[in-house]
Design a protein around this motif. Structure first.
Motif, PDB file in Angstrom:
ATOM      1  N   HIS A 133       4.750  -0.018  -0.125  1.00 50.12           N
ATOM      2  CA  HIS A 133       5.699  -0.803   1.187  1.00 50.12           C
ATOM      3  C   HIS A 133       4.436  -1.878   1.999  1.00 50.12           C
ATOM      4  CE1 HIS A 133       3.344   2.428   3.428  1.00 50.12           C
ATOM      5  NE2 HIS A 133       3.552   1.991   4.012  1.00 50.12           N
ATOM      6  N   ARG A 193       5.284   6.441  14.291  1.00 43.88           N
ATOM      7  CA  ARG A 193       5.584   6.625  12.927  1.00 43.88           C
ATOM      8  C   ARG A 193       4.898   8.078  13.349  1.00 43.88           C
ATOM      9  NH1 ARG A 193       0.391   6.414   9.858  1.00 43.88           N
ATOM     10  NH2 ARG A 193       0.928   5.178   7.885  1.00 43.88           N
ATOM     11  N   TRP A 225       9.869   7.476   4.067  1.00 43.64           N
ATOM     12  CA  TRP A 225       9.909   6.569   2.507  1.00 43.64           C
ATOM     13  C   TRP A 225       8.437   7.208   1.747  1.00 43.64           C
ATOM     14  CZ3 TRP A 225       8.527   3.207   6.306  1.00 43.64           C
ATOM     15  CH2 TRP A 225       7.059   3.445   6.497  1.00 43.64           C
ATOM     16  N   ASP A 251       0.858   5.312   1.889  1.00 43.81           N
ATOM     17  CA  ASP A 251      -0.343   5.913   3.521  1.00 43.81           C
ATOM     18  C   ASP A 251      -0.876   6.835   2.900  1.00 43.81           C
ATOM     19  OD1 ASP A 251       1.553   4.192   4.792  1.00 43.81           O
ATOM     20  OD2 ASP A 251       3.068   4.866   5.336  1.00 43.81           O
ATOM     21  N   HIS A 269       0.812  -1.124   0.318  1.00 37.60           N
ATOM     22  CA  HIS A 269      -0.085  -0.004   0.280  1.00 37.60           C
ATOM     23  C   HIS A 269       0.982   1.231  -0.302  1.00 37.60           C
ATOM     24  CE1 HIS A 269       0.804  -0.417   4.296  1.00 37.60           C
ATOM     25  NE2 HIS A 269       0.852   0.408   4.382  1.00 37.60           N
TER      26      HIS A 269
HETATM   27 MN    MN Z   1       2.190   1.856   5.741  1.00 37.63          MN
END
Ligand code: MN
Ligand code: OGA
Length: 282
Positions: free
Chosen positions: A258, A273, A251, A103, A101
């Protein structure tokens, strides 16, 4: 290895990714960040080892990439509205991000960057895979590129976060913060997007967040979506990162997908995150 004046950059695979050394992300000057940003645009995902980052340090580093954006479906850390703990407990079976996917692609403005920092990792397993969506696009035939260049897809969080979504009745602590309007919203994005900083075209279609291709019947769109997902995640377009405590990855969701491997039953994994706001894809 290429060397800037301040950082060292070692590509991780033929496809994408680079490990950056010679830098302490908690004490970064503007010149070092400029080199990091260039390396990031070139390699699409960067990996840093042995960092000691408080939630505030991680958010401050993330903010150099742009304005921060909170994640809508999980609670942030106390006092750090942009830092989301991603924790898989020893007895949890489901993981977060366990499918290819990009994000928050289900938003009108999908996030640009994600910064994931490892606090506790299993003794083995729990790697993250990354795939280069620009290389995947470039490898398609001219006929397929022509078809895709004119298409848009319907993006939504509903397949994952909605009432009948993947995370419902799962043992993962997802969806604690119910956000029904955002779960069911739908936005059209181009299937092939042009990167605003590099000008490079990339496939922008991820199965967890795409319902169908616009102007197609579901049974036309589904095989095409499945083909693109399978094509884009072939090993030659990927790299794989093995985490240690203190590793950080950043990223570029505009040109990378990812996949969080769920191969560490009985072990605990804890990450922090942060996501950085992006543009409307064009
Ligand atoms: Mn993700
Ligand atoms: C994410 C994600 C991957 C991982 O944080 O967006 O997909 O390996 N995580 O935890």
């Amino acid at each position: 290895m290429s060397a800037g004046r301040r950082i060292r950059v070692e590509p991780s695979s033929g496809a994408l990714g680079a490990e950056v050394s010679g830098v302490d992300l908690a004490k970064l000057d503007d010149a070092a960040f400029a080199e990091i940003r260039d390396a990031w645009l070139e390699h699409q995902v960067l990996f840093f080892r042995d960092q000691q980052l408080s939630p505030a340090d991680q958010a401050a580093f993330a903010e150099r990439f742009g304005e921060l954006e909170a994640y809508p479906f999980l609670e942030p850390l106390d006092g750090h509205p942009y830092v989301i703990p991603i924790v898989k407990e020893k007895d949890t079976r489901m993981n977060f991000g366990g499918g290819w996917h990009s994000d928050m692609s289900y938003q009108e403005r999908p996030v640009k960057a994600t910064l994931l920092y490892a606090i506790e990792v299993p003794p083995r397993g729990g790697d993250t895979l990354f795939a280069n969506m620009a290389a995947a696009y470039e490898a398609l035939s001219d006929g397929m590129k022509e078809l895709l260049d004119g298409l848009r897809a319907v993006f939504t969080a509903a397949k994952v976060h909605g009432a009948a979504g993947f995370y419902q009745n799962a043992d993962h602590p997802m969806d604690k913060r119910k956000n029904a309007a955002r779960e069911e919203a739908r936005y059209l994005h181009p299937v092939v997007r042009t990167h605003p900083d590099t000008g490079r075209k990339a496939l922008f279609l991820d199965l967890p967040h795409v319902e169908r291709i616009e102007k197609m019947r579901v049974h036309e769109s589904e095989p095409l979506m499945n083909f693109l997902a399978q094509h884009a995640t072939q090993p030659q377009f990927t790299t794989r990162f093995t985490w240690k405590a203190g590793s950080l990855a950043v990223w570029d969701n505009r040109c990378v997908q990812h996949y969080a491997l769920n191969d560490y039953p009985g072990e605990r994994r804890e990450m922090n995150r942060v996501t950085v706001a992006g543009d409307v894809p064009v």
